[in-house]
Design a protein around this motif. Structure first.
Motif, PDB file in Angstrom:
ATOM      1  N   GLU A  76      54.151  33.764  45.210  1.00 19.66           N
ATOM      2  CA  GLU A  76      53.732  35.349  45.161  1.00 19.66           C
ATOM      3  C   GLU A  76      53.317  35.711  46.679  1.00 19.66           C
ATOM      4  OE1 GLU A  76      50.374  38.072  43.184  1.00 19.66           O
ATOM      5  OE2 GLU A  76      50.806  36.201  42.373  1.00 19.66           O
ATOM      6  N   ARG A  78      51.286  37.622  49.274  1.00 28.64           N
ATOM      7  CA  ARG A  78      49.734  38.274  49.071  1.00 28.64           C
ATOM      8  C   ARG A  78      49.463  38.912  50.369  1.00 28.64           C
ATOM      9  NH1 ARG A  78      47.593  38.530  44.417  1.00 28.64           N
ATOM     10  NH2 ARG A  78      45.692  38.650  45.717  1.00 28.64           N
ATOM     11  N   GLU A  81      44.071  36.375  50.442  1.00 30.18           N
ATOM     12  CA  GLU A  81      44.200  35.230  49.834  1.00 30.18           C
ATOM     13  C   GLU A  81      43.457  35.343  48.446  1.00 30.18           C
ATOM     14  OE1 GLU A  81      42.759  30.656  50.316  1.00 30.18           O
ATOM     15  OE2 GLU A  81      42.266  31.937  51.867  1.00 30.18           O
ATOM     16  N   LEU A  82      43.721  34.789  47.500  1.00 26.75           N
ATOM     17  CA  LEU A  82      43.144  34.749  45.822  1.00 26.75           C
ATOM     18  C   LEU A  82      41.840  33.962  46.199  1.00 26.75           C
ATOM     19  CD1 LEU A  82      46.124  34.003  43.530  1.00 26.75           C
ATOM     20  CD2 LEU A  82      44.878  36.349  43.750  1.00 26.75           C
ATOM     21  N   THR A  83      40.881  34.491  45.552  1.00 27.11           N
ATOM     22  CA  THR A  83      39.625  33.655  45.640  1.00 27.11           C
ATOM     23  C   THR A  83      40.088  32.171  44.528  1.00 27.11           C
ATOM     24  OG1 THR A  83      38.923  34.565  43.569  1.00 27.11           O
ATOM     25  CG2 THR A  83      38.162  35.810  45.537  1.00 27.11           C
ATOM     26  N   GLU A  85      38.255  31.316  42.132  1.00 23.12           N
ATOM     27  CA  GLU A  85      38.167  31.839  40.790  1.00 23.12           C
ATOM     28  C   GLU A  85      39.337  32.722  40.174  1.00 23.12           C
ATOM     29  OE1 GLU A  85      35.628  30.943  38.610  1.00 23.12           O
ATOM     30  OE2 GLU A  85      34.749  29.807  40.547  1.00 23.12           O
ATOM     31  N   GLU A  86      39.784  33.272  41.201  1.00 16.30           N
ATOM     32  CA  GLU A  86      41.136  34.070  40.556  1.00 16.30           C
ATOM     33  C   GLU A  86      42.190  33.073  40.202  1.00 16.30           C
ATOM     34  OE1 GLU A  86      41.088  38.180  42.771  1.00 16.30           O
ATOM     35  OE2 GLU A  86      41.409  36.714  43.770  1.00 16.30           O
ATOM     36  N   ILE A  87      42.232  31.924  40.877  1.00 18.04           N
ATOM     37  CA  ILE A  87      43.308  30.819  40.923  1.00 18.04           C
ATOM     38  C   ILE A  87      42.907  30.035  39.506  1.00 18.04           C
ATOM     39  CG2 ILE A  87      44.264  28.772  41.682  1.00 18.04           C
ATOM     40  CD1 ILE A  87      43.743  29.972  44.497  1.00 18.04           C
ATOM     41  N   GLU A  89      41.209  31.050  37.107  1.00 15.69           N
ATOM     42  CA  GLU A  89      41.666  31.988  35.858  1.00 15.69           C
ATOM     43  C   GLU A  89      42.907  32.069  35.671  1.00 15.69           C
ATOM     44  OE1 GLU A  89      39.819  33.863  33.429  1.00 15.69           O
ATOM     45  OE2 GLU A  89      38.204  32.616  34.404  1.00 15.69           O
ATOM     46  N   ARG A  90      44.042  31.595  36.214  1.00 15.50           N
ATOM     47  CA  ARG A  90      45.293  31.652  36.085  1.00 15.50           C
ATOM     48  C   ARG A  90      45.863  30.359  35.352  1.00 15.50           C
ATOM     49  NH1 ARG A  90      48.512  34.717  40.817  1.00 15.50           N
ATOM     50  NH2 ARG A  90      47.535  36.675  40.650  1.00 15.50           N
ATOM     51  N   GLU A 105      33.035  26.350  48.429  1.00 17.22           N
ATOM     52  CA  GLU A 105      32.878  27.050  47.299  1.00 17.22           C
ATOM     53  C   GLU A 105      31.784  26.308  46.562  1.00 17.22           C
ATOM     54  OE1 GLU A 105      34.502  29.546  45.909  1.00 17.22           O
ATOM     55  OE2 GLU A 105      35.620  29.808  47.821  1.00 17.22           O
TER      56      GLU A 105
END
Length: 175
Positions: A76, A78, A81-83, A85-87, A89-90, A105
């Motif tokens: 994808e 972008r 950058e995804l956080t 936590e977002e990664i 969650e996926r 982190e």
């Protein structure tokens, strides 16, 4: 067991990827489902030039997915950058998520320390599950030989069990 997240951190050249390969093999033999998230500060490229997915990307597709009976991958594009936590969650269907390269982190960490590469630990003791090192540290955290993948894998399992019982206790009090 609910999904547990730990980070394996070290300076570049410390041997964290090699150690992580060994740990993953040991944990897989114990039927633990594992996801690994590798952080890359550079613009990584997964597509091979002239392959279909690369050509679709070059043509301007924002998301490229490829699927077979054995694998699925999605790239994808972008704007940011995804956080972590977002990664996280996926990711579904795993017991353990291991991150590599997310030093800053707020996740429990295993630090790989090699005397030839660094002089001080990157993490504070309260951030650490364990240390894998070629020197001994006496800071109240389990310290394993850098080659003791079995010992470190067992430490991860103990941590997962502790997290699992803690999550059950929290759920019990919420009900």
């Amino acid at each position: 067991m609910s999904k547990v997240v730990i980070s394996v951190v070290a300076k570049s050249g410390s041997g964290k990827t090699t150690l992580l390969e060994k740990i993953i093999k040991i944990l897989k033999k114990k039927n633990i489902k594992i996801a690994v998230i590798k952080h890359d500060v550079h613009n990584f490229e997964m597509d091979k030039p002239d392959k279909d997915t690369w050509r679709h990307s070059q043509a301007g597709a924002d998301i490229i997915a490829i699927s077979s009976p054995q694998k699925f991958a999605m790239i994808e594009k972008r704007e940011s950058e995804l956080t972590l936590e977002e990664i996280i969650e996926r990711i579904k269907g795993v017991d353990l998520i291991i991150t590599e390269g997310y030093k800053k982190e707020n996740k429990p960490k295993i630090e790989v320390f090699r005397r030839a590469v660094q002089t001080t630990l990157l993490c504070e003791p309260h951030e650490l599950i364990a240390i894998a090192s070629d020197v001994t540290f006496d800071i109240g955290v389990p310290c394993y030989c850098i080659n003791d993948a079995e010992g470190i894998a067992n430490e991860i399992i103990k941590f997962m069990e502790k997290q699992s019982s803690s999550n059950k206790q929290q759920k019990k009090y919420k009900d």
